[in-house]
Design a protein around this motif. Sequence first.
Motif, mmCIF file in Angstrom:
data_model
loop_
_atom_site.group_PDB
_atom_site.id
_atom_site.type_symbol
_atom_site.label_atom_id
_atom_site.label_comp_id
_atom_site.label_asym_id
_atom_site.label_seq_id
_atom_site.Cartn_x
_atom_site.Cartn_y
_atom_site.Cartn_z
ATOM 1 N N ALA A 1 7.470 5.441 -14.000
ATOM 2 C CA ALA A 1 7.280 4.374 -13.015
ATOM 3 C C ALA A 1 8.444 3.390 -13.041
ATOM 4 C CB ALA A 1 5.967 3.644 -13.288
ATOM 5 N N ALA A 2 8.892 3.007 -14.242
ATOM 6 C CA ALA A 2 10.001 2.060 -14.367
ATOM 7 C C ALA A 2 11.292 2.648 -13.800
ATOM 8 C CB ALA A 2 10.189 1.671 -15.827
ATOM 9 N N THR A 3 11.506 3.940 -14.054
ATOM 10 C CA THR A 3 12.709 4.602 -13.530
ATOM 11 C C THR A 3 12.680 4.643 -12.008
ATOM 12 O OG1 THR A 3 12.916 5.981 -15.508
ATOM 13 C CG2 THR A 3 14.026 6.754 -13.523
ATOM 14 N N TRP A 4 11.507 4.967 -11.448
ATOM 15 C CA TRP A 4 11.373 5.038 -9.988
ATOM 16 C C TRP A 4 11.598 3.662 -9.358
ATOM 17 C CZ3 TRP A 4 7.985 3.013 -6.275
ATOM 18 C CH2 TRP A 4 7.972 3.675 -5.032
ATOM 19 N N ARG A 5 10.965 2.637 -9.914
ATOM 20 C CA ARG A 5 11.157 1.276 -9.397
ATOM 21 C C ARG A 5 12.622 0.863 -9.500
ATOM 22 N NH1 ARG A 5 6.892 -0.146 -12.950
ATOM 23 N NH2 ARG A 5 4.821 -0.083 -11.982
ATOM 24 N N GLY A 6 13.247 1.199 -10.645
ATOM 25 C CA GLY A 6 14.630 0.826 -10.851
ATOM 26 C C GLY A 6 15.572 1.475 -9.864
ATOM 27 N N GLU A 7 15.339 2.763 -9.570
ATOM 28 C CA GLU A 7 16.196 3.471 -8.614
ATOM 29 C C GLU A 7 16.040 2.895 -7.212
ATOM 30 O OE1 GLU A 7 18.777 6.001 -6.696
ATOM 31 O OE2 GLU A 7 18.608 5.400 -8.804
ATOM 32 N N LEU A 8 14.800 2.638 -6.805
ATOM 33 C CA LEU A 8 14.601 2.057 -5.477
ATOM 34 C C LEU A 8 15.137 0.640 -5.403
ATOM 35 C CD1 LEU A 8 12.874 4.582 -4.922
ATOM 36 C CD2 LEU A 8 11.333 3.116 -3.611
ATOM 37 N N ALA A 9 15.004 -0.110 -6.497
ATOM 38 C CA ALA A 9 15.547 -1.471 -6.528
ATOM 39 C C ALA A 9 17.067 -1.435 -6.398
ATOM 40 C CB ALA A 9 15.138 -2.169 -7.818
ATOM 41 N N ARG A 10 17.685 -0.462 -7.065
ATOM 42 C CA ARG A 10 19.144 -0.319 -6.966
ATOM 43 C C ARG A 10 19.563 -0.038 -5.536
ATOM 44 N NH1 ARG A 10 22.645 3.375 -6.234
ATOM 45 N NH2 ARG A 10 21.078 5.040 -6.181
ATOM 46 N N ARG B 1 6.605 -4.857 -7.451
ATOM 47 C CA ARG B 1 5.193 -5.111 -7.719
ATOM 48 C C ARG B 1 4.349 -3.838 -7.647
ATOM 49 N NH1 ARG B 1 4.147 -9.676 -4.173
ATOM 50 N NH2 ARG B 1 5.357 -10.783 -5.746
ATOM 51 N N SER B 2 4.921 -2.736 -7.260
ATOM 52 C CA SER B 2 4.147 -1.504 -7.030
ATOM 53 C C SER B 2 3.466 -1.025 -8.301
ATOM 54 C CB SER B 2 5.057 -0.410 -6.471
ATOM 55 O OG SER B 2 6.097 -0.104 -7.384
ATOM 56 N N ASP B 3 2.298 -0.431 -8.124
ATOM 57 C CA ASP B 3 1.513 0.096 -9.242
ATOM 58 C C ASP B 3 0.791 1.347 -8.756
ATOM 59 O OD1 ASP B 3 -0.370 0.632 -11.290
ATOM 60 O OD2 ASP B 3 -0.425 -1.480 -11.854
ATOM 61 N N GLY B 4 1.150 2.481 -9.320
ATOM 62 C CA GLY B 4 0.589 3.756 -8.878
ATOM 63 C C GLY B 4 -0.869 3.952 -9.239
ATOM 64 N N ARG B 5 -1.428 3.082 -10.054
ATOM 65 C CA ARG B 5 -2.835 3.210 -10.426
ATOM 66 C C ARG B 5 -3.769 2.811 -9.289
ATOM 67 N NH1 ARG B 5 -2.913 -0.355 -15.689
ATOM 68 N NH2 ARG B 5 -1.640 -1.602 -14.261
ATOM 69 N N ALA B 6 -3.251 2.156 -8.260
ATOM 70 C CA ALA B 6 -4.068 1.823 -7.090
ATOM 71 C C ALA B 6 -4.395 3.110 -6.348
ATOM 72 C CB ALA B 6 -3.320 0.856 -6.173
ATOM 73 N N SER C 1 0.829 -1.206 0.000
ATOM 74 C CA SER C 1 0.000 0.000 0.000
ATOM 75 C C SER C 1 0.864 1.257 0.000
ATOM 76 C CB SER C 1 -0.934 0.008 1.210
ATOM 77 O OG SER C 1 -1.814 -1.104 1.189
ATOM 78 N N VAL C 2 1.941 1.233 0.780
ATOM 79 C CA VAL C 2 2.868 2.366 0.830
ATOM 80 C C VAL C 2 3.557 2.553 -0.515
ATOM 81 C CG1 VAL C 2 5.100 3.101 1.774
ATOM 82 C CG2 VAL C 2 3.281 2.367 3.318
ATOM 83 N N ALA C 3 4.060 1.456 -1.086
ATOM 84 C CA ALA C 3 4.776 1.546 -2.368
ATOM 85 C C ALA C 3 3.852 2.047 -3.477
ATOM 86 C CB ALA C 3 5.371 0.189 -2.726
ATOM 87 N N ASP C 4 2.623 1.527 -3.516
ATOM 88 C CA ASP C 4 1.664 1.968 -4.533
ATOM 89 C C ASP C 4 1.361 3.455 -4.402
ATOM 90 O OD1 ASP C 4 1.472 -0.559 -5.613
ATOM 91 O OD2 ASP C 4 -0.516 -0.990 -4.831
ATOM 92 N N ALA C 5 1.106 3.900 -3.170
ATOM 93 C CA ALA C 5 0.745 5.305 -2.940
ATOM 94 C C ALA C 5 1.893 6.236 -3.312
ATOM 95 C CB ALA C 5 0.348 5.512 -1.481
ATOM 96 N N ALA C 6 3.124 5.833 -2.994
ATOM 97 C CA ALA C 6 4.274 6.668 -3.343
ATOM 98 C C ALA C 6 4.453 6.743 -4.859
ATOM 99 C CB ALA C 6 5.531 6.106 -2.692
ATOM 100 N N GLY D 1 -7.112 -0.676 -0.271
ATOM 101 C CA GLY D 1 -7.903 -1.865 -0.568
ATOM 102 C C GLY D 1 -7.571 -2.446 -1.928
ATOM 103 N N GLU D 2 -7.280 -1.585 -2.898
ATOM 104 C CA GLU D 2 -6.907 -2.061 -4.231
ATOM 105 C C GLU D 2 -5.533 -2.727 -4.199
ATOM 106 O OE1 GLU D 2 -8.433 0.742 -7.586
ATOM 107 O OE2 GLU D 2 -8.021 2.002 -5.829
ATOM 108 N N SER D 3 -4.631 -2.171 -3.418
ATOM 109 C CA SER D 3 -3.300 -2.762 -3.287
ATOM 110 C C SER D 3 -3.385 -4.138 -2.636
ATOM 111 C CB SER D 3 -2.403 -1.843 -2.445
ATOM 112 O OG SER D 3 -2.336 -0.545 -2.978
ATOM 113 N N VAL D 4 -4.153 -4.226 -1.558
ATOM 114 C CA VAL D 4 -4.270 -5.485 -0.818
ATOM 115 C C VAL D 4 -4.975 -6.542 -1.659
ATOM 116 C CG1 VAL D 4 -5.266 -6.575 1.223
ATOM 117 C CG2 VAL D 4 -4.198 -4.318 1.409
ATOM 118 N N SER D 5 -6.033 -6.152 -2.365
ATOM 119 C CA SER D 5 -6.755 -7.101 -3.219
ATOM 120 C C SER D 5 -5.828 -7.663 -4.291
ATOM 121 C CB SER D 5 -7.957 -6.417 -3.872
ATOM 122 O OG SER D 5 -8.891 -6.000 -2.900
#
Length: 239
Positions: free
Chosen positions: A184-193, A212-217, A163-168, A221-225
């Motif tokens: 989104a890919a750049t943000w995920r990549g930087e945090l993954a690094r 697995r994060s997705d900002g469209r949530a 939920s935190v990752a999705d919201a950020a 509840g959408e993240s958890v589902s």
Amino acid sequence: MKIERMRKAVTIEEARQLLLSRRDVLARGITERELKGMVDGGVLIRVRRGWYAEGEAWAQLWAEGRHLLKVLAVHRESSGGGAAFCFDSAAVLHGLPLYRTFPAHVHVLLGRTSHSRVKGGVARHDIQVGEGDLEEIEGIRCTSLERTVLDLTSRLGPEAALSVADAALRRVAVRGNAQDSEVAATWRGELARRARAVSGRGIRQARAMIARSDGRAQLPGESVSRLHLHRLGFTGIEL
């Protein structure tokens, strides 16, 4: 109208208006005995020693809003701007959700201390954080959005972590209802690094939730589902 409004996310400015100091209360002509009676009767809620909120307003706040009031109280009673807030306390300053998480303490960073300790409802952590991982939000210092996500995705349960990752990511990469896939890919990549450079408890979960994060949530509840559907074996889940 008031109840519906209070059920929404509370901004820092709104929380500041709800927070009352002991001086604020007594300035209304209320005596010390009356103040005690109001607290005992639930008319006022003691947020922490010397700080209050009206009971009706407090009852309508989610856990994030209640914790935000505690963070603001600690900040207002700190001298020289106080230490930087971290973990759950940084999350509420950034407006991130704390899904089914009820922080017991306000968390702050204190470098160059002998050990982490808890006193007066404040947990002081001996963790060194670079200036690049700190920022100021409406005059309050805290860990940056990225550092806060890394900290919480490794510390919280998986539902709250996603939920935190999705919201950020929503804040970073979503405009209107569309997510910019490159951003989104750049943000995920930087945090993954950054996560790959860290070891310790919970970091494997942090890496998985960031990937697995997705900002469209739009809501936890959408993240958890989505997480539960993934566990059940579903793939290609669309929000």
